[in-house]
Design an enzyme around this catalytic site. Structure first.
Site, PDB file in Angstrom:
ATOM      1  N   PRO A   2       0.599  -1.253  -0.142  1.00  0.00           N
ATOM      2  CA  PRO A   2       0.218   0.186  -0.116  1.00  0.00           C
ATOM      3  C   PRO A   2       0.798   0.873  -0.010  1.00  0.00           C
ATOM      4  O   PRO A   2       1.757   1.760   0.788  1.00  0.00           O
ATOM      5  CB  PRO A   2      -0.477  -0.313   1.021  1.00  0.00           C
ATOM      6  CG  PRO A   2      -0.350  -1.387   1.723  1.00  0.00           C
ATOM      7  CD  PRO A   2       0.634  -2.071   1.001  1.00  0.00           C
ATOM      8  N   GLU A   3       0.025   2.283  -1.143  1.00  0.00           N
ATOM      9  CA  GLU A   3       1.377   3.594  -1.002  1.00  0.00           C
ATOM     10  C   GLU A   3       0.025   4.544  -0.335  1.00  0.00           C
ATOM     11  O   GLU A   3      -0.955   4.218   0.257  1.00  0.00           O
ATOM     12  CB  GLU A   3       2.007   3.696  -1.932  1.00  0.00           C
ATOM     13  CG  GLU A   3       2.528   3.057  -2.572  1.00  0.00           C
ATOM     14  CD  GLU A   3       3.336   3.156  -4.202  1.00  0.00           C
ATOM     15  OE1 GLU A   3       3.544   4.050  -4.301  1.00  0.00           O
ATOM     16  OE2 GLU A   3       4.055   1.534  -4.928  1.00  0.00           O
TER      17      GLU A   3
END
Ligand SMILES: [Zn+2]
Length: 322
Positions: A2-3
């Site tokens: 996840p960014e």
């Protein structure tokens, strides 16, 4: 992994917990916890009200009335809010970035390592199959002094680009520009997906040396970072509401990405096959035609404004994990 857009999407999904109190908490995997011990943490959290849900880079920050609870999702972490009477659904959908999201309220299973039971009967669940995530407990409210948070660079969506570049651009760095984008102490929240997308959007080859970038290019790049992150946040929402194939097998996942995950396929802009290489130990996809590699020699002298050299080294902070 996840960014920023994924973490921001999760943060927005957690807004209903604001104002709720923690009735009880359970932790199944003690090694994910930093700053406390599983049994102790249960006692420390009991009765605390969740005053706010914040995001800093890729970290989610639950501001409680007395203390702080920070969650880093690692590779596969999911933080979800299960309303009291929600129907459970064990299926997942695959999002635009390839990340898996529960289709509805995911039941507690063997990968659910932490649960906060709230006073309205709902619960916040942390699920992490690969267990690279972290739950950090901080006594009091001075969370920004935590060593993992302190080293983070600025929030990319809030950047005032000219002032930021003057203060923080490492104009002598011999690193490839992609490594700089991934460095959480430069800007916080950009990972592999959005680094590749931003480099494509600004026409910059991922191996371009930071020191050779001109002000106009860097400005273009940081504007592209903002654009692709905002687009990511927007599409995450779209993926949630419009997606109709619960098995996640659809080829739509990468429809909106220009280069990430598309090595060997034609560039959406010029048709040239995209090339996959390794930069900064990460798989990197770019278009050799839209993102040519300029060397120092290839540039006309005085063709663009160079970055000023930083006077002090204090802005070159130590790199953090992504
Ligand atoms: Zn191209």
């Amino acid at each position: 992994m996840p960014e920023l857009p994924e973490v921001e999407t999760i943060r927005r999904g957690l807004e209903p917990v604001r104002g709720r109190s923690i009735a009880s908490a359970t932790f199944g995997l003690p090694r994910l916890i930093l700053g406390s011990k599983a049994g102790e943490l249960t006692r420390q959290l009991r009765g605390q009200r969740i005053d706010d849900v914040l995001r800093r880079g890729k970290y989610l920050v639950l501001k409680l009335d007395r203390d702080i609870l920070i969650v880093h999702l690692g590779m596969t972490g999911q933080l979800t809010h299960a309303p009291a009477k929600a129907v459970e659904d064990p299926r997942f959908l695959r999002t635009v970035t390839g990340m898996q999201k529960p289709l509805g309220v995911h039941p507690v299973d063997k990968h659910t390592h932490a649960i906060l039971h709230l006073d309205d009967g709902s619960r916040v669940q942390f699920r992490d199959p690969r267990t690279f995530g972290k739950i950090i407990f901080i006594v009091g409210h001075e969370w920004e002094k935590n060593p993992r948070i302190r080293i983070l660079g600025e929030e990319p969506l809030e950047l005032k680009i000219p002032a930021f570049l003057k203060k923080h651009f490492p104009s002598n760095s011999r690193r490839p520009v992609k490594a700089l984008l991934l460095d959480q102490s430069f800007v916080a929240g950009v990972g592999n997906i959005y680094a590749d997308e931003a480099l494509f959007a600004s026409g910059i080859h991922p191996k371009t040396l930071v020191a050779s970038l001109q002000v106009a290019e860097t400005t273009r790049l940081l504007n592209a970072v903002k654009t692709v992150l905002k687009k990511g946040i927007r599409y995450q929402g779209t993926t949630f509401s419009d997606y109709r194939k619960p098995d996640g097998s659809s080829g739509d996942n990468y429809e909106r990405l220009m280069v990430y995950g598309r090595g060997g396929r034609p560039c959406r802009s010029c048709g040239t096959p995209l090339v996959k290489i390794v930069v900064a130990q990460r798989g990197t996809v770019f278009c050799p035609r839209c993102q040519p590699l300029h060397t120092g020699k290839g540039r006309a002298k005085g063709s663009g404004k160079k970055h000023a050299t930083l006077k002090t080294m204090d802005k070159v902070r130590r790199p953090s994990h992504n």
